[in-house]
Design a protein around this motif. Sequence first.
Motif, PDB file in Angstrom:
ATOM      1  N   PHE A  13      32.336  50.298 -12.956  1.00  0.00           N
ATOM      2  CA  PHE A  13      33.132  49.347 -13.724  1.00  0.00           C
ATOM      3  C   PHE A  13      34.505  49.931 -13.974  1.00  0.00           C
ATOM      4  O   PHE A  13      34.744  51.128 -13.785  1.00  0.00           O
ATOM      5  N   TYR A  40      39.701  35.662 -15.984  1.00  0.00           N
ATOM      6  CA  TYR A  40      40.056  36.821 -16.775  1.00  0.00           C
ATOM      7  C   TYR A  40      41.076  36.408 -17.810  1.00  0.00           C
ATOM      8  O   TYR A  40      42.018  35.673 -17.497  1.00  0.00           O
ATOM      9  N   GLU A  67      42.803  42.521 -23.120  1.00  0.00           N
ATOM     10  CA  GLU A  67      42.499  43.476 -22.080  1.00  0.00           C
ATOM     11  C   GLU A  67      43.118  43.032 -20.759  1.00  0.00           C
ATOM     12  O   GLU A  67      43.330  41.854 -20.498  1.00  0.00           O
ATOM     13  N   TYR A 126      34.588  49.055 -26.705  1.00  0.00           N
ATOM     14  CA  TYR A 126      33.688  49.965 -25.988  1.00  0.00           C
ATOM     15  C   TYR A 126      33.807  51.357 -26.570  1.00  0.00           C
ATOM     16  O   TYR A 126      34.894  51.829 -26.922  1.00  0.00           O
ATOM     17  N   MET A 157      37.716  49.483 -17.010  1.00  0.00           N
ATOM     18  CA  MET A 157      38.130  48.907 -18.288  1.00  0.00           C
ATOM     19  C   MET A 157      39.625  49.089 -18.448  1.00  0.00           C
ATOM     20  O   MET A 157      40.146  50.196 -18.279  1.00  0.00           O
ATOM     21  N   PHE A 183      32.440  42.492 -20.766  1.00  0.00           N
ATOM     22  CA  PHE A 183      33.814  42.633 -20.272  1.00  0.00           C
ATOM     23  C   PHE A 183      34.661  41.390 -20.505  1.00  0.00           C
ATOM     24  O   PHE A 183      35.762  41.301 -19.977  1.00  0.00           O
TER      25      PHE A 183
END
Length: 762
Positions: free
Chosen positions: A590, A736, A695, A551, A592, A545
């Motif tokens: 999770f 992040y 992301e 993915y 995404m 991640f």
Amino acid sequence: MAFELMFSVALLLSLWSTAGCDFVVEGVLQMECHDRYFMIAVDLTATGEAPRFEAVDRTGAYAITEDYAAKCGYSVSVLSFLGLVELRASYFSCHTERVGGFSFRFNLITSYDGVDAYYELNKTCPLPPPWSPREVTCEVNYMEVSVRSELPCPSGLSDDFSSLSPLYSASTQEWQVTFQSPEEQMPPMNLSQARQEGYVFDIINDRIVFRTPYGQPESYGTELNGVPVEVIHATVFSRQSWIVVMVDLVAACSMDEGSFEGGYMIWDTPEALYPSLGSTKISLGLDGNLVEQAAAEQAGFIMARQNSTVQIGIPYNAKGGYRKSYVSNGIFEFYIFNLYLKQISVDEHHEETALRFHRTLVTPLLPSSLFTEDQTDVKEGTFTIYLGKVPRDVVLTSVKLNGHEFAVPLSDTSAYTLTEVSYPNKTHSYTLKVLLNDPIVIQEFSKENAAMLHKLDINYTLIALPGDEPYHHTVSVTALMAVSPPAFDANCTASGIDFKLAYRPFDYLWYISIGPHRLTPALAAMHGYTMSNDSQRLLLSVPLFTHGYKYQNVSLKGFLGTFTILMRDRDTSEVQTSTIKTCLFNTTEFIMCSTTGWMTVVADLSLVLHEIPTKPHLINRACLPKEVDGTRVLFSFPLHSCGSIVKLEKGNVTYQNKIYFVSNNVTEGITVQCRYPLVGLYRLFSAHKFESDKEGVGSIIPFVDHAKAPARITAETTTVAPRRTRSPNLHLPPFYPTARYIKVYRVQNQFGSFGKGEGQNS
């Protein structure tokens, strides 16, 4: 002669070693009877220092020195190329007994550590084949002539001629000798004076013998058909009353030292040294072995007559010849031939003259060309260098690779191999192998060939045995190897992917990037990677991640995560190759937030409920989960759909939705959201499209919706689940990544308008 002596001395010194005690037993002694001489050969390697000889008779022992040898019919040669000392003694030599044959007695004297050892050598040779009326021997250090004496000579000669026939009367005048040359006749001298001058006159077995060293004052040099000749003309005489007895003794020897032409040692002698009615008859051989002309020619010898000159051609590889290597600013070779030749002529009185030559012929120094061949096969990744045509008596002692020297033979632990092969033609070869990527090899990138250039400079050190003078033979070899960008080894882990790269010397030609950005320690820290880098390898651990993952096949059973590392050209930044690793991951929960504006959530409702929920959906009831497995649900939807709410905050935009479900007749839910940074945002909402280069950060927050709760549940009794953020069940870094920009288009009316962006609509 000086050339031969130089080699004899140099090689002799290197051949002396420990002496034995019994030469005959050890096989280091040879004694042979030939047709006109006796030969002794002694092995130098068994005699310590140079051996010496003494001639022995009833009167005592006489040291055979250089002068005494030439005077008394001996020749001593140091055949260092054979490791031998050779003594030849004429059958007419001074101290030979002649009873029923020819008996020789010598003392061999060897010295070791200053102590002399004496060995008695005795040999009797049988009577040889019949003598010719006149026989002449041209030895290496003297000339000897003997003629048949059939005249009834008076007796009573002087003491100096006491060995003549005892029939001669003592009352006659003493014998004298006079020497003649083309220009003059020299005054006579008696025989005692002649002996003091180095001449020997004697009568042996009814033959008058005359012997003289070369270069005497009474001899003279001349040329016959261009061939140098040494001549001595002696006349011995005695006057008895009115009778004079005279004997002519003439020795004439070719002094040609030979020449080397076209692979042959050429030696010339005049055919008419002595009167002859026709062509002379010739037989020859090497090392004292005579064969007739036809047999010699069959063995490769050339025997030709040109302008009354006999020309002998000895092939360089003739059996009985000897080859020797010599080092002096290069490797040379020379050939040595011990020529033995017999020439018979017949005069007008049909009297035969037999002329014998002993000649040591030495070729000039001839370059010995070593052969080097680069047999490198780049596919094998090894330098292979062949060194051939190395003479048998030349050995390799060391090899230097790019300045680093290694003794030969190489040690068993050496990283290099050296193979020696011997061949029947008396040569051998060496084959050296060195890995192309060995640290000792110089490696440079060749832009011209777009390949890696490997360079190896080799310096071979060789010596000729026996000896220690080194010769350095150098050769440089190169190999071009097409280079490919480095490739990582990649392994899947429970929490991400680990990459490993072992550096090669030429890996500096590329650099590593994650997407468009060069991988540096700062970039790794910013994205939450763990990187270890030294001169030998690079280790990179990429947690799940984090930035850079793609993915696929997301389901409740797991998903595929792919991470790509790019290799770019150092100068152009063009991508040359990539390392792509895809791993299967399986996590309980999770979220995404993709760069293309999709939110994908796997939520485990059992974490807030104790029973299986029913009817899960998003804010828009039409948005149902793609998969349900007990308490786990999977939603995947565009950020701008399914009733998502957009919230603008300082520096961020958040997309929020809710997963509703019914439990115990109470509508509960989980808030899911993706937050993107506004840094670099060009347009917010202008079209029904989303674009971000990174992301977003997702959260999963449970809640209880009282407005939708059944009537029996009052606000006072309603329990509100505490707000929490759910992250994947992984150990992720508390950081992040931020987006460089996002583009969001067409948002539902309930979101309202933000700013005056281009192309806004409702």
